[in-house]
Design a protein around this motif. Structure first.
Motif, short mmCIF file in Angstrom:
data_model
loop_
_atom_site.label_atom_id
_atom_site.label_comp_id
_atom_site.label_asym_id
_atom_site.label_seq_id
_atom_site.Cartn_x
_atom_site.Cartn_y
_atom_site.Cartn_z
N LEU A 72 0.77 -1.01 -0.19
CA LEU A 72 -0.01 0.13 0.26
C LEU A 72 0.97 1.03 -0.32
CD1 LEU A 72 -2.42 -1.03 2.85
CD2 LEU A 72 -3.04 -0.69 0.43
N PRO A 73 0.26 2.14 0.23
CA PRO A 73 0.82 3.68 -0.38
C PRO A 73 0.85 3.90 1.33
CG PRO A 73 -0.62 3.96 -2.56
CD PRO A 73 -1.03 2.99 -1.10
N ALA A 74 0.75 3.61 2.21
CA ALA A 74 0.44 3.88 3.54
C ALA A 74 1.87 2.76 4.28
CB ALA A 74 -0.55 4.05 4.24
N ASN A 75 2.10 3.57 5.13
CA ASN A 75 3.61 2.52 5.63
C ASN A 75 2.93 1.76 6.67
OD1 ASN A 75 5.63 4.14 4.47
ND2 ASN A 75 5.33 6.00 6.43
N TRP A 76 2.08 2.03 7.49
CA TRP A 76 1.26 0.78 8.21
C TRP A 76 -0.33 0.88 7.62
CZ3 TRP A 76 4.68 -0.44 11.81
CH2 TRP A 76 6.27 0.41 11.79
N ILE A 77 -0.50 0.07 8.44
CA ILE A 77 -2.31 -0.33 8.55
C ILE A 77 -2.82 -0.90 10.11
CG2 ILE A 77 -4.57 -2.00 8.04
CD1 ILE A 77 -1.96 -2.84 6.11
N ILE A 78 -3.52 0.23 10.50
CA ILE A 78 -4.35 0.09 11.41
C ILE A 78 -5.66 -0.79 11.88
CG2 ILE A 78 -5.09 1.54 14.11
CD1 ILE A 78 -3.30 3.69 12.77
N HIS A 79 -5.42 -2.04 12.47
CA HIS A 79 -6.87 -2.57 12.79
C HIS A 79 -7.54 -2.45 13.38
CE1 HIS A 79 -4.70 -4.63 8.78
NE2 HIS A 79 -3.99 -4.52 9.86
N THR A 80 -9.13 -2.10 12.52
CA THR A 80 -9.38 -2.05 14.11
C THR A 80 -11.61 -2.40 13.58
OG1 THR A 80 -11.32 -0.54 15.77
CG2 THR A 80 -11.36 0.10 13.67
N VAL A 81 -11.25 -3.50 15.09
CA VAL A 81 -12.87 -4.06 14.91
C VAL A 81 -14.24 -3.37 15.49
CG1 VAL A 81 -14.01 -6.23 14.77
CG2 VAL A 81 -11.81 -6.39 14.61
N GLY A 82 -15.26 -2.63 14.13
CA GLY A 82 -16.39 -1.94 14.77
C GLY A 82 -17.48 -3.00 15.31
#
Length: 174
Positions: A72-82
């Motif tokens: 991805l262009p983003a360095n990080w992915i922050i995964h959250t569960v809604g």
């Protein structure tokens, strides 16, 4: 809207193609991919993402965990569960607010200055869009007021015009 030195905005687009330090993934509790934004992020990030997610042991509703961004262009992915919408009397608003605040907390921990966040829980989890937008804007605003120098830009990345309008309306009402 601007709070301190942070711009908070609603933008329409594809989160997997946008450049941010970090993006938030509206994940399921397994963190191993799914439909909607979650599936799109997993496909765009590449195979390495699922391998790292397996090591995280899942994630509880309202919490957030971090992985690399891989392709991805983003360095990080922050995964959250809604939360899954169950009529609004089962703590959904608090869980949704926690998704946003926990995601921003993880972003601060990794030093992300720009972050893209989708409309968490408004897809297959059926959270009403207008209510979700109000919760998101209130939670983001409160977090930024407490951490005024943490971010340069927070973009609420909306998949379509309807979501963009709902988040823009929530910001104007705030």
């Amino acid at each position: 809207m601007i709070i301190g030195s942070t711009a908070i905005e609603a933008v329409e687009g594809n989160i997997v193609k946008m450049e941010f330090d970090a993006i938030v993934n509206a994940a399921n509790s397994s963190l191993l991919g799914g439909g909607g934004v979650d599936g799109a992020i997993h496909r765009a990030a590449g195979k390495e993402l699922v391998h790292e997610c397996r090591l995280l042991g899942g994630c509880k509703t309202g919490q957030a965990k971090v992985t690399k961004g891989y392709d991805l262009p983003a360095n990080w992915i922050i995964h959250t569960v809604g939360p899954v919408w169950r009529g609004g009397e089962n703590g959904e608003a608090g869980q949704l607010a926690s998704c946003y605040s926990e995601s921003l907390s993880r972003a601060v921990e990794i030093g992300a200055r720009t972050i893209g966040i989708p409309a968490i829980s408004t897809g297959i989890f059926n959270y009403p869009l207008e209510s979700a937008a109000q919760t998101a804007v209130a939670t983001l605003s409160a977090f930024v007021e407490q951490h005024p120098e943490a971010f340069d830009r927070i973009a609420l990345v909306c998949f379509d015009e309807q979501a963009t309008e709902a988040f823009t309306k929530a910001m104007k009402a705030f």
